[in-house]
Design a protein around this motif. Structure first.
Motif, short mmCIF file in Angstrom:
data_model
loop_
_atom_site.label_atom_id
_atom_site.label_comp_id
_atom_site.label_asym_id
_atom_site.label_seq_id
_atom_site.Cartn_x
_atom_site.Cartn_y
_atom_site.Cartn_z
N LYS A 134 16.08 6.89 -5.79
CA LYS A 134 15.75 7.99 -4.87
C LYS A 134 17.00 8.78 -4.51
O LYS A 134 16.98 10.01 -4.48
CB LYS A 134 15.11 7.40 -3.60
N GLN A 136 19.84 8.95 -6.30
CA GLN A 136 20.35 9.65 -7.47
C GLN A 136 19.54 10.91 -7.78
O GLN A 136 20.09 11.91 -8.24
CB GLN A 136 20.35 8.71 -8.68
N ALA A 137 18.22 10.85 -7.54
CA ALA A 137 17.37 12.02 -7.81
C ALA A 137 17.78 13.20 -6.94
O ALA A 137 17.87 14.34 -7.42
CB ALA A 137 15.90 11.65 -7.58
N VAL A 138 18.06 12.94 -5.66
CA VAL A 138 18.45 14.02 -4.75
C VAL A 138 19.87 14.50 -5.06
O VAL A 138 20.15 15.70 -4.98
CB VAL A 138 18.33 13.56 -3.28
N LYS A 140 21.26 14.58 -7.95
CA LYS A 140 21.14 15.41 -9.15
C LYS A 140 20.55 16.77 -8.80
O LYS A 140 21.01 17.81 -9.28
CB LYS A 140 20.28 14.70 -10.19
N GLU A 141 19.56 16.76 -7.95
CA GLU A 141 18.90 18.01 -7.54
C GLU A 141 19.88 18.92 -6.79
O GLU A 141 19.86 20.14 -6.94
CB GLU A 141 17.70 17.68 -6.65
N ASN A 142 20.74 18.32 -5.98
CA ASN A 142 21.69 19.10 -5.18
C ASN A 142 23.00 19.39 -5.93
O ASN A 142 23.88 20.06 -5.39
CB ASN A 142 22.04 18.34 -3.89
N GLY A 143 23.14 18.84 -7.12
CA GLY A 143 24.38 19.03 -7.87
C GLY A 143 25.55 18.32 -7.25
O GLY A 143 26.70 18.78 -7.35
N GLU A 145 26.34 14.95 -7.78
CA GLU A 145 26.62 13.68 -8.45
C GLU A 145 28.12 13.43 -8.61
O GLU A 145 28.60 12.32 -8.36
CB GLU A 145 25.93 13.65 -9.82
N THR A 225 22.85 13.85 0.84
CA THR A 225 21.39 13.87 0.61
C THR A 225 20.59 14.27 1.84
O THR A 225 19.46 14.73 1.71
CB THR A 225 20.89 12.49 0.14
#
Length: 254
Positions: A134, A136-138, A140-143, A145, A225
């Motif tokens: 969960k 990591q998904a956010v 990645k979405e927010n750039g 990482e 996040t």
């Protein structure tokens, strides 16, 4: 005939009071109080005293099949302590051993940062504690990482420093407390005293450092996040938290 069903290993539940009793209190009492010739004698007291943490560590490894580097190194450490006493080596080797074990772990933490599997991920940022997918998904979405990876690397450096602290303190305590020849009653008593003293002087400060590192990691996750701690707790921990909250509210309402 059908193949026998393969059972998954039981879930490991932390039992800090049992760990404290078996790994520190019982061995220390045996070494300090039962090493005299009128009781167990220095050799038998050393064997029985160290059998508790060694046996408990082996039980944990076999029972829960967690053959991780740090757990194995802990068992090796206990075995080396017994070897130094039984072989009646110079007590200075005990100080070297006490310093070497956490030093090796600290070096392993640093080396692991150059691999695909940093130890800080295994111990702090893992699916048994946090909902990693969960998060990591956010990220990645927010750039975010790369920024998070940089913070995770910094947490690894902080983590290795806790073992450096432990290494230095272990050496100082061993040189300060254990001064008698190994294989003697006095050596056993001093070893038991060192084990007891190491808990408030080394284990507790190291635990506080670990909590501070986790807090730093958690603050990084929250900043990048926007999630609260309850949002990113591992599913099984979140379920336990919800059950406790439900039980509390039910009890207050009754």
């Amino acid at each position: 005939m059908t193949d026998p069903e393969i059972q998954s290993p039981p879930t490991h539940k932390p039992r800090p009071w049992v760990d404290l009793l078996v790994s520190i209190i019982i061995p220390s009492v045996i070494l300090m109080k039962l090493s005299g010739d009128e009781y167990l004698g220095s050799v038998m007291a050393l064997v029985i005293g160290l059998a508790f943490p060694l046996g408990w560590g082996l039980f944990e490894l076999v029972r829960y099949r967690k053959y991780n580097f740090i757990a194995v190194l802990g068992i090796v450490s206990v075995g080396l302590t017994g070897g130094i006493g039984l072989m009646e080596l110079d007590a200075g080797w005990l100080a070297i051993k006490e310093a070497a074990v956490p030093a090796v772990i600290g070096i392993a933490v640093l080396v692991s940062t150059r691999t695909r599997y940093p130890l800080v991920r295994t111990l702090l940022y893992n699916p048994s504690v946090l909902n990693v997918d969960k998060i990591q998904a956010v990220l990645k979405e927010n750039g975010s990482e790369e920024e998070f990876e940089a913070r995770l690397l910094k947490a690894s450096y902080f983590f290795s420093l806790t073992f450096l602290f432990s290494s230095i303190m272990n050496f100082v305590l061993a040189k300060w407390i254990v001064t008698s020849p190994s294989g003697t009653q006095a050596f056993n008593e001093e070893l038991g005293r060192m084990t007891l003293v190491s808990y408030p002087m080394i284990a507790i400060p190291s635990m506080i450092m670990m909590i501070a590192i986790f807090y730093y990691l958690w603050r990084s996750i929250r900043r990048l996040t926007g999630y609260t701690l309850e949002d990113v707790m591992a599913p099984h921990l979140a379920a336990q938290h919800d059950n406790k909250s439900s039980d509390t509210s039910t009890g207050n309402g009754s």
